[in-house]
Design a protein around this motif. Structure first.
Motif, PDB file in Angstrom:
ATOM      1  N   PRO A 121       0.992  -1.252   0.107  1.00 35.48           N
ATOM      2  CA  PRO A 121       0.061   0.079  -0.083  1.00 35.48           C
ATOM      3  C   PRO A 121       0.892   1.110  -0.010  1.00 35.48           C
ATOM      4  N   TYR A 122       2.193   1.084   0.382  1.00 39.06           N
ATOM      5  CA  TYR A 122       2.791   2.443   0.516  1.00 39.06           C
ATOM      6  C   TYR A 122       3.591   2.668  -0.909  1.00 39.06           C
ATOM      7  N   THR A 123       3.924   1.630  -1.542  1.00 39.44           N
ATOM      8  CA  THR A 123       4.540   2.052  -2.708  1.00 39.44           C
ATOM      9  C   THR A 123       3.379   2.229  -3.956  1.00 39.44           C
ATOM     10  N   PRO A 128       1.656   8.074   1.557  1.00 40.07           N
ATOM     11  CA  PRO A 128       2.425   9.495   1.282  1.00 40.07           C
ATOM     12  C   PRO A 128       1.037  10.323   0.933  1.00 40.07           C
ATOM     13  N   ALA A 129       0.221   9.906   0.513  1.00 39.80           N
ATOM     14  CA  ALA A 129      -1.288  10.946   0.271  1.00 39.80           C
ATOM     15  C   ALA A 129      -1.801  11.137   1.305  1.00 39.80           C
ATOM     16  N   ALA A 130      -2.021  10.255   2.571  1.00 36.90           N
ATOM     17  CA  ALA A 130      -2.484  10.471   3.478  1.00 36.90           C
ATOM     18  C   ALA A 130      -2.000  11.463   4.612  1.00 36.90           C
ATOM     19  N   ALA A 185       2.261   4.138 -12.034  1.00 34.35           N
ATOM     20  CA  ALA A 185       1.381   5.131 -11.591  1.00 34.35           C
ATOM     21  C   ALA A 185       1.520   5.250  -9.968  1.00 34.35           C
ATOM     22  N   GLY A 186       1.710   4.267  -9.113  1.00 34.53           N
ATOM     23  CA  GLY A 186       1.620   4.271  -7.749  1.00 34.53           C
ATOM     24  C   GLY A 186       3.037   5.038  -7.334  1.00 34.53           C
ATOM     25  N   VAL A 187       4.158   4.323  -8.046  1.00 32.13           N
ATOM     26  CA  VAL A 187       5.494   4.921  -7.674  1.00 32.13           C
ATOM     27  C   VAL A 187       5.386   6.637  -8.124  1.00 32.13           C
ATOM     28  N   VAL A 295       4.719  -2.974   6.791  1.00 29.39           N
ATOM     29  CA  VAL A 295       3.965  -4.140   7.308  1.00 29.39           C
ATOM     30  C   VAL A 295       3.302  -4.850   5.758  1.00 29.39           C
ATOM     31  N   GLY A 296       2.590  -3.982   5.070  1.00 26.91           N
ATOM     32  CA  GLY A 296       2.119  -4.484   3.886  1.00 26.91           C
ATOM     33  C   GLY A 296       3.029  -5.295   2.892  1.00 26.91           C
ATOM     34  N   LEU A 297       4.371  -4.980   2.971  1.00 24.94           N
ATOM     35  CA  LEU A 297       5.328  -5.405   2.301  1.00 24.94           C
ATOM     36  C   LEU A 297       5.933  -6.848   2.926  1.00 24.94           C
TER      37      LEU A 297
END
Length: 369
Positions: A121-123, A128-130, A185-187, A295-297
């Motif tokens: 979720p971070y990548t 970063p948006a939150a 796009a996420g990156v 955590v998500g990774l």
């Protein structure tokens, strides 16, 4: 020739029997590992509720928890210790479980849907948006408004994460919701919102800068029952969506879009549904806890090493592993340097970075081979 005929039907039967025995033993092994994980998680939850500045015996904690059940109210022991347990430690512990389980399941889903073991979720830019949304609330002073300050900060963080999700999915949809475009796009959005947050920090005063930096650390301090209910409710709504698409995730992981389509999976619709469920649960959690990376990774890979890559078992087991990882990190941050409380995001990073580097080295060796 005549003597060979009786032997021919027995060979496939023996192979089939061996395969069935292997599948049965694998299922038994998975159940044992899952049961062990549940027991360890239960013991860790009890330890988290018992340990602190003012330790409470495990028997007292169990009695107070049982007193919450209908008909067992007589077990309650009114006093300050009960209030600390029910209003401080229990919401914090439950938020740790929701945070770890939600981010881990989202990581499994995103890694499966993109066939990329380094996606989380971070990548995809959610965290970063939150952080950017929360920074806006802090810079405008809305986080200090009496009564509604916390809601403004959480609301803007959640809204900013949703804007990022819409942007990522929109760009991916322009190219047919391709997995590579989704990741790239996420990156891109990760760097964009990181730059926007840094810009806000440049214009912030000392108090605002400290508040922004503290939020980006990721923390479970001061979590309330209302926050646990909202974050946990969103996760409980999104988790069944991910579990219902476990078979499709297996198809994506096995051979990508072509294999999934040949097995009858609606590729674009499935990718959108899984991505939305993962993004919504992650955004709801991160909006309350701040940025908690790795955590998500890491949790999906730990779970995959223990029980294999079948998403029907991997999704719920990764939730157990993620919940245990965040809860252990929170306990370490509370107890190792007491009375100083180290934010859980920092502790998780110290655990996650070595595991992440090990993952990169292992992947490099596999590619070289």
């Amino acid at each position: 020739m005549a003597g060979a005929r009786p032997d021919t039907p027995t060979e496939p039967s023996a192979a089939l029997l061996t395969l069935q025995q292997g599948i049965t033993s694998l299922r038994v092994c998975r159940w044992r590992v899952a049961l062990l994980a549940v027991l360890v998680l239960g013991a860790t939850v009890l330890a988290s509720l018992s340990l602190g500045v003012q330790a409470q015996p495990a028997s007292t904690v169990l009695r107070e928890l049982l007193s919450l059940l209908p008909g067992l109210e007589f077990l309650a022991t009114p006093g300050a210790a009960r209030e600390v347990l029910l209003q401080l430690r229990l919401p914090r512990t439950l938020m740790a479980l929701v945070c770890g389980a939600g981010l881990a399941m989202a990581g499994v889903a995103m890694q499966g849907i993109t066939r990329n073991p380094l996606v989380s979720p971070y990548t995809l830019g959610i965290s970063p948006a939150a952080a950017f949304g929360a920074s806006i609330a802090i810079l405008l002073g809305w986080n200090s408004l009496p009564g509604t300050g916390a809601y403004w900060m959480v609301g803007l963080a959640f809204f900013s994460a949703l804007v990022c999700a819409v942007g990522v999915l929109g760009l991916a949809a322009l190219r047919g919701v391709n997995a590579i475009v989704l990741v790239l796009a996420g990156v891109a959005f990760t760097y964009l919102f990181g730059a926007l947050t840094a810009t806000l920090q440049f214009f912030a005063n000392e108090q605002q800068l400290a508040a922004i930096v503290h939020w980006t650390f990721g923390s479970l301090n001061g979590r309330s029952w209302h926050e646990v209910g909202v974050a946990g409710g969103v996760w409980l709504l999104c988790a069944p969506v991910l579990l219902l698409h476990a078979g499709a995730l297996n198809a994506f992981s096995a051979g990508g879009d072509d294999v999934a389509a040949s097995l009858g999976v609606a590729v674009a619709r499935t990718r959108i549904a899984v991505t939305l469920a993962a993004v919504l649960s992650s955004a709801a959690i991160v909006s309350f806890t701040g940025v908690i990376g790795f955590v998500g990774l890491v949790a999906p890979h730990i779970a995959r090493l223990l029980i294999g890559g079948d998403h029907r078992a991997l999704l719920p087991f990764a939730a157990l592993v993620g919940a245990l990882l965040v809860l252990l990190a929170d306990m370490a941050g509370r107890l190792l340097f007491a009375p100083v409380v180290v934010p859980v995001g920092i502790v998780v990073a110290f655990v996650g970075v070595p595991l992440f580097l090990h993952l990169l080295l292992t992947r490099r060796n596999e590619m070289a081979a």
